[in-house]
Structure formats: structure tokens, C-alpha cells
Write a protein that holds these residues in place. Structure first.
Motif, short mmCIF file in Angstrom:
data_model
loop_
_atom_site.label_atom_id
_atom_site.label_comp_id
_atom_site.label_asym_id
_atom_site.label_seq_id
_atom_site.Cartn_x
_atom_site.Cartn_y
_atom_site.Cartn_z
N LEU A 220 -16.08 -10.13 103.93
CA LEU A 220 -16.49 -8.76 104.26
C LEU A 220 -17.39 -8.68 105.49
CD1 LEU A 220 -17.31 -7.27 100.73
CD2 LEU A 220 -15.15 -7.21 102.00
N LEU A 221 -17.71 -9.84 106.10
CA LEU A 221 -18.67 -9.85 107.20
C LEU A 221 -18.10 -10.56 108.41
CD1 LEU A 221 -21.82 -10.96 105.15
CD2 LEU A 221 -21.30 -8.64 105.91
N ASP A 222 -18.48 -10.09 109.61
CA ASP A 222 -18.15 -10.86 110.80
C ASP A 222 -19.07 -12.08 110.82
OD1 ASP A 222 -20.66 -10.26 112.07
OD2 ASP A 222 -19.85 -8.39 112.81
N GLU A 223 -18.79 -13.03 111.69
CA GLU A 223 -19.48 -14.31 111.64
C GLU A 223 -20.98 -14.19 111.87
OE1 GLU A 223 -18.74 -16.16 116.06
OE2 GLU A 223 -17.05 -16.22 114.66
N ASN A 224 -21.40 -13.33 112.78
CA ASN A 224 -22.84 -13.19 113.03
C ASN A 224 -23.57 -12.60 111.83
OD1 ASN A 224 -21.96 -13.95 115.60
ND2 ASN A 224 -23.49 -12.69 116.63
N ASN A 225 -23.00 -11.56 111.23
CA ASN A 225 -23.62 -10.96 110.05
C ASN A 225 -23.65 -11.95 108.88
OD1 ASN A 225 -24.42 -8.38 110.93
ND2 ASN A 225 -22.35 -7.57 110.69
N LEU A 226 -22.61 -12.75 108.75
CA LEU A 226 -22.58 -13.74 107.68
C LEU A 226 -23.70 -14.76 107.87
CD1 LEU A 226 -21.19 -15.03 105.21
CD2 LEU A 226 -19.72 -16.29 106.80
N VAL A 227 -23.89 -15.23 109.08
CA VAL A 227 -24.95 -16.20 109.36
C VAL A 227 -26.32 -15.56 109.10
CG1 VAL A 227 -26.09 -17.53 111.16
CG2 VAL A 227 -23.60 -17.60 110.94
N ILE A 228 -26.49 -14.32 109.54
CA ILE A 228 -27.76 -13.62 109.32
C ILE A 228 -28.08 -13.53 107.83
CG2 ILE A 228 -28.90 -11.36 109.48
CD1 ILE A 228 -27.35 -10.98 112.16
#
Length: 376
Positions: A294-302
Motif C-alpha cells: 500500500l506504500l511507495d518505497e519512500n513511505n514504506l521506509v519512513i
């Protein structure tokens, strides 16, 4: 109850950074004001500008018309990779009694289904069961989390501090039935009321009940008391039922701008909750299997870095991960495009770099999951 019908220009609210508590960047208040009349609610605070909170509710009658545009992924493609649409605002429960008449929440869910977006509902109301038919359809095409908030699971205390809300015992049984229907469920222990619901036996009761109904996670937090209307209202009720505690409250609330209690109080509370959560083996943040994809890679890392940061601090340990997450939230490029320059990001050292690379490769972090699921 004074009802004010109003047409507005916008509904969807956008956070600058994705919220790691709810895995959401977008939310809404379909109603402003709430007759649930929870004594501790910070919706009364002046900063929210809600007139006559508890006795006046503003209904945004054109909400669906506005949301038809604001929730359109063809106009806002980033909606698809920004986590859940949050249905449950800070200044009005989406399932408050007026929802029976206006059905803004139900119609919003129909729109969310049409747009194939995921949704996270946070409510104190058992009315949510009315919409399980739509939520089952959403759950099949995207994802649904249904959460309920509690200050305790004690019915008698709830009657004093949450007078317009179904008793905790009823909320728990509704959550149990929702879980049995195949939904993911969460329990938000918010707020823990100082010197009243923070007793160890009462906190353990919450986790015991959560385990019984098989919640996917518990999120907890202390109680804020902002100077002005919120604090004055709460103190009036506290003085009526617990007058001896007024001095204790003055000792821990020192006119903090955000209304937070003292660090010493919070440290003790969180240490206690950390021990109890470990004993009952319940994650204290939304686990990754609920937001996978459900998240793009930057949001997932955040999200993962902020969760690691929280889990470490909960155990009394220092952490650089929150600062790294904040720095990443300021980037305008995907992390995968700057893999060889991660160490140039403020707050990212060698260990954090390795965690980020693991997340980019696998979608998660072993260290993170070990912390979250109490394996270390």
C-alpha cells in the motif's frame, strides 16, 4: 443537539508526512463536533475552533460531491501508494449519532469502494457494523482496518468519562464479531487517563481483552490537556468525581504547548505498557502484513524507521531512526534512485543504510519485525 448544515470547499486533509500511527497521509472530518462528549477530548481545545463542542455539530452536506474529485486516483495517482484513507477525524467521530440521518460515512465508503482505495476506520461507535457489507467489498479489492478507541475496558469508568459512547464491553464484543468476519482490527488505548486508568491491573485488563478478541495490534498513548477550554472542562469533571487528584494533575501538567504530561510520568507509563505488551505478545504498532503493497518505497521506509525508533525508545534506548525518517520525508526522489548516496541523507549511518537497503530489496526489515513481534 444543535445541528449546523454547511457546504465546504474541501474535505480531504493531507499530512506533510505519512502518519506512522495510522499508516495514512489522507484523512477527513465529515462532521465537526461530537455528542459522544468524552470528557478528555481535545476537540474542545481552542486550536480546533469547534464552537460549543459536544452540543453543536456541523454537517458538511456536500462532502460526497467534493470527495468525488478529491479521492480520484486519476487526478491524484499518489493516493494509491500513500497508505490508508483515514476515516475518523480528531474533531468528530464519523459514526456519531447524526450519521444515522446523513449517512455521509456510508456514502464515503461507497466512494472509496468505487475508487478501489484502502481505508482505516477509527471510531468509538458500534454503528460501524451497519456498513460491514460495503467494508467486505472494499476488503476484497483493497484493504480495510477497523479500529476502536478506549480509555480503559472498565464500564463504570467509561460511563464517567465517555458518557455518550457505547460501553467498552459492547465495543469489545462488536470488535470480536468484526474480527470473526475476517477483518483486521486494532485497539487504540487513547488516552490513558492519569491516576485513573493507568493502574497496572486496568492496563492488563485491556491487553487481556485484546488478546481474547484476537486484535492485530494495540496503539497506546497518554492524555493531553491543552490550556483553556479542554483542561477547564476536564478539571470540572475530575473535581466532581476525583477531587483528590487535582493536585496530582497539577504536578504532571505544566502548561506544555501541546498539553502533554511531564516526561517523568510518560516514561513510567510507557515502560509499564511496554512490559505488559511483551507479556501478551501484541504488536504496539500496525504490523507490516496489514499495509504490505500500500506504500511507495519512500513511505514504506519512513514507516518502518519510525516504528523502529518508537520501539527502541519505548524500551528506554536511544535511536537515530526517527531523524533519518524525517530526513527521508523531505526527499523528492525515490530512494532506489540514490542507493549509492544514502549516507549523504542526514541521520543515515551505516546501520540505518543497511536497514534501508533491506527494506528496498525485501519490503521489510528483519530487525524491525523482531522488535515489533517481541522476538528480541
Amino acid at each position: 443537539m444543535n445541528v449546523v448544515e454547511k457546504k465546504v470547499k474541501t474535505i480531504l486533509t493531507t499530512s506533510r508526512k505519512i502518519d506512522s500511527w495510522f499508516i495514512s497521509k489522507y484523512g477527513m472530518n465529515l462532521y465537526r463536533g461530537c455528542p459522544h462528549a468524552c470528557v478528555y477530548c481535545d476537540g474542545r481545545a481552542e486550536k480546533y475552533n469547534v464552537k460549543d463542542f459536544g452540543s453543536t455539530v456541523t454537517v458538511k452536506t456536500n462532502a460526497i460531491e467534493i470527495l468525488q474529485k478529491e479521492l480520484d486516483p486519476s487526478r491524484k495517482p499518489y493516493l494509491k501508494k500513500s497508505g490508508f484513507i483515514m476515516l475518523g477525524g480528531g474533531v468528530g467521530d464519523s459514526y456519531q449519532p447524526l450519521e444515522e440521518k446523513y449517512k455521509l460515512t456510508r456514502r464515503t465508503l461507497e466512494l472509496i469502494l468505487e475508487k478501489k482505495l484502502p481505508v482505516h476506520i477509527l471510531t468509538k461507535s458500534t454503528m460501524v457494523v451497519r456498513d460491514l457489507d460495503i467494508l467486505e467489498k472494499i476488503n476484497k479489492v483493497s484493504r480495510v482496518i477497523i479500529s476502536m478507541s478506549f480509555s480503559s475496558v472498565d464500564d463504570e469508568i467509561s460511563q464517567l468519562f465517555e458518557p455518550g459512547v457505547p460501553l467498552p464491553s459492547k465495543r469489545l464484543e462488536v470488535l470480536k464479531k468484526i474480527k470473526e468476519k475476517g477483518f483486521s482490527i486494532g485497539l487504540f488505548l487513547l488516552p490513558v487517563i492519569p491516576f485513573i486508568t493507568d493502574k497496572v491491573e486496568l492496563l492488563e485488563d485491556v491487553f487481556r481483552e485484546a488478546k481474547r478478541i484476537n486484535v492485530d495490534f494495540i496503539v497506546f498513548g497518554g492524555m493531553t490537556l491543552k490550556e483553556g477550554k479542554q483542561k477547564n472542562y476536564f478539571y470540572n469533571i475530575l473535581g466532581k468525581y476525583y477531587p483528590d487528584l487535582l493536585v496530582e494533575y497539577e504536578n504532571i501538567y505544566h502548561k506544555d504547548p501541546g498539553g502533554s504530561p511531564s516526561k517523568e510520568y510518560i516514561d513510567v507509563l510507557y515502560k509499564t505498557l511496554s512490559v505488559i505488551s511483551s507479556e501478551y505478545d501484541i504488536p504496539v504498532r500496525i504490523p507490516p502484513y496489514l499495509y504490505r503493497g500500500l506504500l511507495d518505497e519512500n513511505n514504506l521506509v519512513i514507516i518502518i524507521l519510525e516504528h523502529i525508533d518508537y520501539l527502541l525508545k519505548l524500551r528506554g534506548r536511544r535511536s537515530p531512526y526517527g531523524y533519518a525518517a524525517y530526513s527521508i520525508s523531505k526527499l523528492d526522489k525515490p530512494l532506489s534512485m540514490i542507493k549509492d548516496k544514502l549516507r549523504e541523507i542526514k541521520g543515515v549511518g551505516r546501520v540505518t543504510e543497511n536497514i534501508i537497503l533491506e527494506i528496498l530489496e525485501t519490503g521489510t526489515s528483519r530487525y524491525y519485525e523482531d522488535l515489533l513481534f517481541h522476538r528480541v
